[in-house]
Design a protein around this motif. Structure first.
Motif, PDB file in Angstrom:
ATOM      1  N   MET A   1       0.836  -1.186   0.000  1.00  0.00           N
ATOM      2  CA  MET A   1       0.000   0.000   0.000  1.00  0.00           C
ATOM      3  C   MET A   1       0.882   1.250   0.000  1.00  0.00           C
ATOM      4  N   ILE A   2       0.248   2.391  -0.206  1.00  0.00           N
ATOM      5  CA  ILE A   2       0.973   3.654  -0.316  1.00  0.00           C
ATOM      6  C   ILE A   2       0.732   4.464   0.950  1.00  0.00           C
ATOM      7  N   GLU A   3       1.809   4.847   1.624  1.00  0.00           N
ATOM      8  CA  GLU A   3       1.673   5.710   2.794  1.00  0.00           C
ATOM      9  C   GLU A   3       1.370   7.117   2.329  1.00  0.00           C
ATOM     10  N   THR A   4       0.288   7.689   2.870  1.00  0.00           N
ATOM     11  CA  THR A   4      -0.145   9.013   2.434  1.00  0.00           C
ATOM     12  C   THR A   4      -0.040  10.076   3.520  1.00  0.00           C
ATOM     13  N   HIS A   5       0.078   9.653   4.802  1.00  0.00           N
ATOM     14  CA  HIS A   5       0.031  10.647   5.876  1.00  0.00           C
ATOM     15  C   HIS A   5       0.442   9.998   7.186  1.00  0.00           C
ATOM     16  N   ARG A   6       1.013  10.801   8.089  1.00  0.00           N
ATOM     17  CA  ARG A   6       1.215  10.427   9.493  1.00  0.00           C
ATOM     18  C   ARG A   6       0.712  11.581  10.348  1.00  0.00           C
ATOM     19  N   ASP A   7      -0.033  11.248  11.403  1.00  0.00           N
ATOM     20  CA  ASP A   7      -0.603  12.323  12.210  1.00  0.00           C
ATOM     21  C   ASP A   7       0.206  12.539  13.484  1.00  0.00           C
ATOM     22  N   GLY A  16      -4.729   1.915  -1.218  1.00  0.00           N
ATOM     23  CA  GLY A  16      -4.408   1.224  -2.448  1.00  0.00           C
ATOM     24  C   GLY A  16      -4.401   2.210  -3.596  1.00  0.00           C
ATOM     25  N   TRP A  17      -3.707   1.868  -4.679  1.00  0.00           N
ATOM     26  CA  TRP A  17      -3.461   2.895  -5.705  1.00  0.00           C
ATOM     27  C   TRP A  17      -4.710   3.324  -6.467  1.00  0.00           C
ATOM     28  N   THR A  18      -5.766   2.487  -6.524  1.00  0.00           N
ATOM     29  CA  THR A  18      -6.978   2.901  -7.240  1.00  0.00           C
ATOM     30  C   THR A  18      -7.953   3.676  -6.363  1.00  0.00           C
ATOM     31  N   GLU A  19      -7.721   3.731  -5.067  1.00  0.00           N
ATOM     32  CA  GLU A  19      -8.702   4.333  -4.160  1.00  0.00           C
ATOM     33  C   GLU A  19      -8.664   5.854  -4.261  1.00  0.00           C
ATOM     34  N   PRO A  20      -9.837   6.509  -4.357  1.00  0.00           N
ATOM     35  CA  PRO A  20      -9.858   7.954  -4.613  1.00  0.00           C
ATOM     36  C   PRO A  20      -9.662   8.834  -3.393  1.00  0.00           C
ATOM     37  N   GLU A  21      -9.810   8.288  -2.183  1.00  0.00           N
ATOM     38  CA  GLU A  21      -9.646   9.096  -0.980  1.00  0.00           C
ATOM     39  C   GLU A  21      -8.241   8.944  -0.417  1.00  0.00           C
ATOM     40  N   LEU A  22      -7.896   9.803   0.532  1.00  0.00           N
ATOM     41  CA  LEU A  22      -6.531   9.860   1.046  1.00  0.00           C
ATOM     42  C   LEU A  22      -6.095   8.565   1.706  1.00  0.00           C
ATOM     43  N   PHE A  23      -7.031   7.858   2.346  1.00  0.00           N
ATOM     44  CA  PHE A  23      -6.645   6.630   3.045  1.00  0.00           C
ATOM     45  C   PHE A  23      -7.826   5.683   3.144  1.00  0.00           C
ATOM     46  N   SER A  24      -7.514   4.403   3.278  1.00  0.00           N
ATOM     47  CA  SER A  24      -8.531   3.385   3.581  1.00  0.00           C
ATOM     48  C   SER A  24      -8.140   2.542   4.783  1.00  0.00           C
ATOM     49  N   GLU A 107      -3.477   6.368 -17.619  1.00  0.00           N
ATOM     50  CA  GLU A 107      -2.732   5.213 -18.104  1.00  0.00           C
ATOM     51  C   GLU A 107      -3.264   3.946 -17.446  1.00  0.00           C
ATOM     52  N   ALA A 108      -2.786   2.782 -17.916  1.00  0.00           N
ATOM     53  CA  ALA A 108      -3.294   1.503 -17.421  1.00  0.00           C
ATOM     54  C   ALA A 108      -2.955   1.280 -15.958  1.00  0.00           C
ATOM     55  N   TRP A 109      -1.796   1.731 -15.531  1.00  0.00           N
ATOM     56  CA  TRP A 109      -1.371   1.607 -14.140  1.00  0.00           C
ATOM     57  C   TRP A 109      -0.255   2.598 -13.894  1.00  0.00           C
ATOM     58  N   PRO A 110      -0.038   2.978 -12.632  1.00  0.00           N
ATOM     59  CA  PRO A 110       0.985   3.981 -12.334  1.00  0.00           C
ATOM     60  C   PRO A 110       2.391   3.390 -12.275  1.00  0.00           C
ATOM     61  N   ARG A 111       3.352   4.153 -12.705  1.00  0.00           N
ATOM     62  CA  ARG A 111       4.750   3.789 -12.491  1.00  0.00           C
ATOM     63  C   ARG A 111       5.101   4.038 -11.021  1.00  0.00           C
ATOM     64  N   GLY A 112       6.072   3.303 -10.523  1.00  0.00           N
ATOM     65  CA  GLY A 112       6.554   3.543  -9.163  1.00  0.00           C
ATOM     66  C   GLY A 112       5.872   2.726  -8.088  1.00  0.00           C
ATOM     67  N   LEU A 113       4.964   1.822  -8.447  1.00  0.00           N
ATOM     68  CA  LEU A 113       4.343   0.971  -7.445  1.00  0.00           C
ATOM     69  C   LEU A 113       5.360  -0.010  -6.880  1.00  0.00           C
ATOM     70  N   ARG A 114       5.213  -0.340  -5.615  1.00  0.00           N
ATOM     71  CA  ARG A 114       6.128  -1.271  -4.948  1.00  0.00           C
ATOM     72  C   ARG A 114       5.341  -2.422  -4.334  1.00  0.00           C
ATOM     73  N   GLY A 115       6.066  -3.487  -4.002  1.00  0.00           N
ATOM     74  CA  GLY A 115       5.480  -4.591  -3.254  1.00  0.00           C
ATOM     75  C   GLY A 115       4.370  -5.309  -4.009  1.00  0.00           C
ATOM     76  N   ILE A 116       3.321  -5.668  -3.288  1.00  0.00           N
ATOM     77  CA  ILE A 116       2.211  -6.429  -3.855  1.00  0.00           C
ATOM     78  C   ILE A 116       1.347  -5.574  -4.786  1.00  0.00           C
ATOM     79  N   ARG A 117       1.466  -4.269  -4.701  1.00  0.00           N
ATOM     80  CA  ARG A 117       0.722  -3.350  -5.581  1.00  0.00           C
ATOM     81  C   ARG A 117      -0.781  -3.458  -5.357  1.00  0.00           C
ATOM     82  N   VAL A 118      -1.162  -3.343  -4.104  1.00  0.00           N
ATOM     83  CA  VAL A 118      -2.573  -3.449  -3.712  1.00  0.00           C
ATOM     84  C   VAL A 118      -3.399  -2.378  -4.428  1.00  0.00           C
ATOM     85  N   GLN A 119      -4.540  -2.795  -4.971  1.00  0.00           N
ATOM     86  CA  GLN A 119      -5.445  -1.832  -5.603  1.00  0.00           C
ATOM     87  C   GLN A 119      -6.377  -1.172  -4.598  1.00  0.00           C
ATOM     88  N   ARG A 120      -6.924  -1.979  -3.675  1.00  0.00           N
ATOM     89  CA  ARG A 120      -7.864  -1.402  -2.703  1.00  0.00           C
ATOM     90  C   ARG A 120      -8.047  -2.349  -1.526  1.00  0.00           C
TER      91      ARG A 120
END
Length: 277
Positions: A1-7, A16-24, A107-120
């Motif tokens: 998954m992609i880290e988007t924030h730390r509080d 996941g990379w397809t999710e439209p909100e900041l976090f799930s 595009e079909a998918w983003p460049r720079g994904l790492r690991g399992i490349r979770v979608q959601r």
């Protein structure tokens, strides 16, 4: 998954990379593994207010949590469920769009994904004593419907799988005397090849494997399970059946539970049945 924030409390926000909100998913440090709550988004603030009234009319104690308790999230309605878990509803969260692709001619998918490349984030499986009351609450108040269930010879429900849309399931309810427990969180990838790659990465990194890539009978999804360093079980899930809200639920019998869970092996491991958080 992609880290988007730390509080400011040290919580880590991921998506996941397809999710439209900041976090799930939000992770926090704790003395033991487990799930604090599972949250579901509702249509708008008016719907959130009405569902809060509906839950109270059902006899559920609802606590309003103000906006900002979680960064980038509006007010939430938290309530305890008949299975001993906490669920939350919310209507607003910071919108970012999918990660790494444009919303114009993507595009079909983003460049720079790492690991399992979770979608959601896909679903959770939870265990508790009164899954039929939980089913009634989710269906009659919140609009879930049953996609599949497992019954014994008397017709008693041992497991109930429920969806909000056309997914195979959003939540799995398992009858268990270990009330209020958590079996796994599942994360979606698109194809069997993606799932095999996940299995490779689990092995390559020395991650604790629970179940090698295989197929479920229930949901017909492809699956692999592993334990994260905190001790929680996670699933990588691909495919899965399409289910329609007016479709009758699929029925499985407990005498064939091995095939229902692991379609190829047709048997369950003791660890899969007993390891809960």
């Amino acid at each position: 998954m992609i880290e988007t924030h730390r509080d400011g409390e040290g919580r880590v926000y991921l998506k996941g990379w397809t999710e439209p909100e900041l976090f799930s998913v939000v992770l926090r440090e704790a003395d033991e593994a487990g799930m604090d709550f599972q949250g579901f988004k509702v249509r708008d603030e008016d719907t959130l207010t009405q569902l809060s009234r509906d839950l109270r009319a059902w006899g559920v104690d609802v606590q309003e949590i103000p906006a900002g308790d979680l960064d980038h999230c509006g007010r939430r309605m938290q309530f305890s469920t008949p299975t001993g878990h906490r669920f939350e509803l919310y209507a607003t969260k910071t919108y970012t769009g999918p990660w790494g692709i444009s919303e114009v001619e993507p595009e079909a998918w983003p460049r720079g994904l790492r690991g399992i490349r979770v979608q959601r984030f896909d679903h959770c499986q939870i265990h508790g004593r009164d899954i039929e009351a939980m089913r009634d609450l989710l269906s009659e108040v919140l609009g879930f419907y049953v996609t599949e269930h497992v019954i014994d010879d008397t017709g008693k429900n041992l497991a109930i799988f429920m969806s909000l849309a056309m997914k195979a399931h959003d939540v799995a309810l398992i009858l268990d005397d270990r009330h209020g427990t958590f079996h796994h969180a599942a994360f979606y990838v698109e194809t069997w090849e993606n799932l095999l790659r996940a299995g490779d990465l689990i092995s390559m990194t020395g991650t604790s494997l629970d179940t090698a890539p295989t197929r479920h009978g229930i949901t017909r999804g492809q699956t692999t399970y592993f334990f994260d360093p905190s001790g929680n079980r996670n699933e990588v899930f691909a495919g899965g059946s399409t289910h329609y809200p007016d479709q009758r639920p699929y029925v499985w019998h407990d005498r064939n539970i091995g095939k229902a869970i692991f379609y190829h092996h047709q048997k369950l491991s003791e660890k899969f049945m007993t390891a809960l958080t």
